[in-house]
Design an enzyme around this catalytic site. Structure first.
Site, PDB file in Angstrom:
ATOM      1  N   ARG A   1       0.786  -1.242   0.000  1.00 49.34           N
ATOM      2  CA  ARG A   1       0.000   0.000   0.000  1.00 49.34           C
ATOM      3  C   ARG A   1       0.811   1.282   0.000  1.00 49.34           C
ATOM      4  O   ARG A   1       0.276   2.343  -0.268  1.00 49.34           O
ATOM      5  CB  ARG A   1      -0.921   0.006   1.228  1.00 49.34           C
ATOM      6  CG  ARG A   1      -2.006  -1.038   1.187  1.00 49.34           C
ATOM      7  CD  ARG A   1      -2.758  -1.095   2.498  1.00 49.34           C
ATOM      8  NE  ARG A   1      -1.909  -1.605   3.575  1.00 49.34           N
ATOM      9  CZ  ARG A   1      -2.267  -1.620   4.861  1.00 49.34           C
ATOM     10  NH1 ARG A   1      -3.438  -1.112   5.219  1.00 49.34           N
ATOM     11  NH2 ARG A   1      -1.451  -2.112   5.770  1.00 49.34           N
TER      12      ARG A   1
ATOM     13  N   ARG B   1      -5.370  -1.440  -6.555  1.00 50.81           N
ATOM     14  CA  ARG B   1      -6.408  -1.871  -5.610  1.00 50.81           C
ATOM     15  C   ARG B   1      -7.763  -1.227  -5.882  1.00 50.81           C
ATOM     16  O   ARG B   1      -8.798  -1.754  -5.453  1.00 50.81           O
ATOM     17  CB  ARG B   1      -5.958  -1.577  -4.174  1.00 50.81           C
ATOM     18  CG  ARG B   1      -5.045  -2.605  -3.599  1.00 50.81           C
ATOM     19  CD  ARG B   1      -5.785  -3.894  -3.180  1.00 50.81           C
ATOM     20  NE  ARG B   1      -6.408  -3.750  -1.874  1.00 50.81           N
ATOM     21  CZ  ARG B   1      -7.706  -3.760  -1.637  1.00 50.81           C
ATOM     22  NH1 ARG B   1      -8.560  -3.894  -2.634  1.00 50.81           N
ATOM     23  NH2 ARG B   1      -8.187  -3.639  -0.418  1.00 50.81           N
TER      24      ARG B   1
ATOM     25  N   TYR C   1      -5.011 -15.784  14.728  1.00 52.73           N
ATOM     26  CA  TYR C   1      -5.980 -15.127  13.850  1.00 52.73           C
ATOM     27  C   TYR C   1      -7.273 -15.929  13.766  1.00 52.73           C
ATOM     28  O   TYR C   1      -8.375 -15.366  13.760  1.00 52.73           O
ATOM     29  CB  TYR C   1      -5.404 -14.967  12.437  1.00 52.73           C
ATOM     30  CG  TYR C   1      -4.604 -13.709  12.228  1.00 52.73           C
ATOM     31  CD1 TYR C   1      -5.220 -12.456  12.235  1.00 52.73           C
ATOM     32  CD2 TYR C   1      -3.227 -13.760  12.002  1.00 52.73           C
ATOM     33  CE1 TYR C   1      -4.496 -11.294  12.021  1.00 52.73           C
ATOM     34  CE2 TYR C   1      -2.489 -12.604  11.784  1.00 52.73           C
ATOM     35  CZ  TYR C   1      -3.126 -11.375  11.805  1.00 52.73           C
ATOM     36  OH  TYR C   1      -2.400 -10.230  11.601  1.00 52.73           O
TER      37      TYR C   1
END
Length: 361
Positions: free
Chosen positions: A37, A46, A160
């Site tokens: 990013r 994106r 996670y």
């Protein structure tokens, strides 16, 4: 799938030599999350494609992997993917929520939820898109630099799967370690088995170096790490190397990066990993004393140091290089680059590594 001898000849093998402990003329450098990013070209990409769509589409993953290689004088590419493709392959839904990060709509809550997992995993069927992306990227790199493959480590993936996303405490997943140790080991072993097959498939597809990300090691105490993380990290390295040898596949170097595991540096260096990654809280000279001269280290500039003026970045790199020395070191940040980073500051970091380490030789 392409065979190893059909790939373009490698022109820059600095990182492979450093990982194996061979002498290098300058220190190799790459950056965790170097495809991502902080690059304007990735942000444009994106706008047109969902995150996991990029991961699952070999042509898109290849393009994103190559973006930083076109911009910077890096010594390795790392395939664009995500550590959470393994929980997906095990049957859990994972969404990437803008501004929030990964989200599991139905995380594991109790040991009975282990029955929801789809096991055993057919790695070629569930994760074959990563293998195709690796093979395509090896071709498109045209031998410029080696290609790194990776996976998340079992404890990090387990956390996670139970937390349902990021967590500052990991209290739900750590609760499993205390309240449900047998179920925790069962889950960790299932993840480990997938990791080994997955990394083997990446090597068969063309990955030349591998990294295992134990990103959540820092929230474990030493005793928990030695019981619930280290045994599975060791299994990955030993079983993978045995499998590669048995199938006449390249025995590629493997990096272990256990963020926050300063308390287990010696134990990590005594495994079959070729490189031990350091986060920015570890002092290079002390790390070298701990692991000895026969282990390659990777790291470890604080990612936030790249917010500094360029001259300060150069000074920080010079100090880091003096701490590590020019041999048995792969330069990197101490964690992934942040999304609001100025790409030109990363360029200063990369170029400074080459400049200062080449001067020493």
């Amino acid at each position: 799938m392409a065979t190893q001898n059909t790939f373009p000849a490698l022109k820059n093998d600095l990182i492979l030599r450093a990982a194996r402990g061979d002498r290098v003329e300058k220190t190799p450098v790459w950056v965790m999350r170097q495809a991502g990013r902080y690059l304007p070209e990735f942000r444009e990409f994106r706008k047109q494609h969902d995150f996991f769509t990029i991961c699952r589409t070999p042509e898109l993953a290849c393009e994103v992997t190559l973006q930083p290689i076109r911009r910077f004088d890096l010594d390795a590419a790392i395939i664009f993917s995500d550590i959470l493709v393994i929980p997906q392959a095990m049957g859990l839904t994972v969404e990437m929520v803008p501004g929030k990060g990964p989200h599991f709509p139905q995380p594991l809550q109790t040991p009975s939820d282990l029955a929801r997992l789809k096991l055993p995993v057919d790695v070629n069927q569930e994760l074959g898109y990563v293998f195709k992306a690796i093979t395509l990227t090896r071709q498109k790199l045209e031998g410029k630099v080696p290609l790194i493959g990776f996976c998340g480590a079992p404890w990090t993936l387990m956390s996670y799967m139970i937390e349902g996303g990021g967590s500052p405490t990991l209290s739900k997943s750590k609760a499993w370690l205390y309240a449900h140790p047998d179920a925790s080991h069962q889950l960790l072993q299932s993840i480990t088995d997938v990791c080994v097959e997955y990394l083997e498939g990446q090597v068969a597809a063309g990955a030349q170096l591998l990294q295992v990300f134990e990103s959540h090691a820092g929230l474990l105490g030493r005793e928990q790490f030695l019981q619930f993380s280290l045994p599975y990290l060791k299994q990955i390295a030993s079983k993978l190397k045995a499998n590669l040898q048995a199938k006449n596949l390249p025995i590629v170097p493997i990096i272990v990066f256990a963020k926050g595991a300063h308390y287990a540096l010696k134990e990590l260096s005594d495994t079959e990993y070729d490189v031990v990654g350091l986060d920015w809280t570890m002092e290079p000279r002390e790390a070298r004393k701990c692991v000895g001269e026969m282990v390659t280290l990777q790291g470890n500039l604080d990612p936030c140091a790249l917010y500094s003026p360029k001259e300060d970045i150069r000074a920080a790199v010079k100090k880091m290089a003096e701490g590590f020395g020019s041999q048995r070191w792969i330069a990197n940040l101490g964690h992934g680059i942040y999304p609001d980073m100025n790409p030109e500051h990363l360029r200063t970091f990369i170029d400074s590594v080459h400049e200062f380490t080449q001067q020493e030789n």
